[in-house]
Write an enzyme that holds these catalytic residues in place. Structure first.
Site, short mmCIF file in Angstrom:
data_model
loop_
_atom_site.label_atom_id
_atom_site.label_comp_id
_atom_site.label_asym_id
_atom_site.label_seq_id
_atom_site.Cartn_x
_atom_site.Cartn_y
_atom_site.Cartn_z
N CYS A 130 1.01 -1.15 -0.18
CA CYS A 130 0.09 -0.16 0.02
C CYS A 130 0.78 1.26 0.05
O CYS A 130 1.41 1.75 1.04
CB CYS A 130 -0.89 -0.04 0.90
N CYS A 140 -0.43 4.31 2.07
CA CYS A 140 -0.27 3.92 3.68
C CYS A 140 1.01 4.07 4.07
O CYS A 140 1.58 4.59 5.03
CB CYS A 140 -0.78 2.55 4.01
N ASP A 141 2.23 3.51 3.23
CA ASP A 141 3.59 3.46 3.80
C ASP A 141 4.49 4.42 2.98
O ASP A 141 5.59 4.67 3.26
CB ASP A 141 3.89 2.14 3.37
#
Ligand code: NAP
Length: 305
Positions: free
Chosen positions: A134, A137-138
């Site tokens: 992701c 997300c990261d």
């Protein structure tokens, strides 16, 4: 009884939320089950710029949240629980969840897909420690670092360009010499100075002591292996349908995707499917929402008849 519904929707991505919205607007009593957060894969997509009506694009999270609000406004009850078994054999469909037993006259399956996991030495230990599925997300953890992006589809190239906001260098590693990505995304990646490519290449090993520090990449044509010093590896090598719970209950194709007729009814009467989990030829938010609407109208007609 409290746990009896007209329609149960399984899965809260764009297809499921839209199916819920349409069935609820038809004054049916609707319950939607989602085991994680609503929005599915779309919710973790940074920007969606091909959904009509948003000429400047819209974040995947924002679009999902707007559809959720719209569905709830018309009466969809969202239950955060996992469906663990189903019984589609009778006219009353029985759904067992981690939050109890439910019954419905019709079911709409919109469970979507999940990313294929990287399966090379080091991958299991270093997932969440530099290996990610992701980018939204990261991505921010990789400011001024070099990252690899695995895959040659729309997800890989789109997310690679997104990662250039943070990373110093983004190398797309693809097993063939040709991308399967939409042309506009390919052009955007090729014009970006921070993006480079390793074609005809696959990852064979990830190394690192607690955190990713290197990756071995093999050229599939020459057999040559090189070790690339990297801190992050983002994996977009395709998806698998979330249909395990339906195995043996409805017809699936050889890859596990749900087979339906033109009205999106599955091989079980009164059970419909929509979105990425269906064996359809185009997996986009716009098609998922369209299919969600069609499944809802088909379910309504089925109940009436
Ligand atoms: P995808 O289109 O299935 O692409 C997966 C990529 O990973 C392919 O390039 C494939 O290589 C490669 N791959 C598969 N298995 C591999 C392995 N074991 N090792 C190395 N590489 C491997 O998946 P996706 O990019 O996640 O997209 C899924 C669907 O969502 C698609 O229909 C896509 O169009 C859609 N989507 C659309 C957008 C958009 O419209 N902006 C954005 C994201 C996703 P090969 O090419 O050699 O098969």
């Amino acid at each position: 009884m409290a746990n009896e519904y007209d329609v149960i929707v399984i899965g809260g991505g764009p297809a499921g939320l839209t199916a819920g919205l349409y069935t609820a607007r038809s004054m049916l009593k609707v319950k939607l089950f989602e085991k994680e957060g609503v929005g599915g894969q779309a919710a973790i997509t940074d920007y969606i710029e091909n959904f009509p009506g948003f000429p400047d694009g819209i974040s995947g999270f924002e679009l999902s949240d707007k559809i959720r609000k719209q569905a709830e406004k018309f009466g969809v009850e969202i239950g955060y629980a996992e469906v663990t078994s189903v019984d589609f054999s009778g006219s009353v469909k029985k759904i067992t969840t981690t939050d109890g037993e439910y019954e419905a006259k019709a079911v709409i399956i919109t469970t979507g897909v999940r990313p294929t996991k990287l399966d090379v030495p080091g991958a299991a230990e270093l997932t969440g420690r530099g290996i990610s599925y992701c980018a939204t997300c990261d991505g921010p953890f990789f400011k001024n670092k070099r990252v690899l992006v695995l895959g040659g589809g729309n997800s890989a190239v789109e997310e690679a360009v997104y990662l250039t906001r943070f990373a110093s260098q983004v190398t797309i590693v693809h097993r063939r010499d040709e991308l399967r990505t939409d042309k506009i995304l390919q052009e955007r990646a090729r014009k970006n100075d921070k993006v480079d490519f390793m074609f005809d290449s696959v990852l064979t090993k990830v190394s690192g002591d607690g955190l990713v520090s290197g990756a071995v990449v093999k050229n599939v044509k020459t057999g040559e292996e090189v070790t690339v010093p990297v801190n992050g590896i983002f994996v977009f090598i395709g998806n698998l349908p979330n249909t395990e719970v339906f195995n043996g209950k409805i017809e699936l194709d050889e890859k596990g995707y749900i087979v339906t007729n033109n009205n999106l009814m599955t091989s079980a009467s009164g059970v419909f499917a929509a979105g990425d989990v269906r064996n359809n030829p185009l997996k986009q938010v716009v098609t998922a929402t369209g299919e969600g609407a069609l499944a809802a109208v088909s379910a309504e007609k089925y109940i009436e008849s």
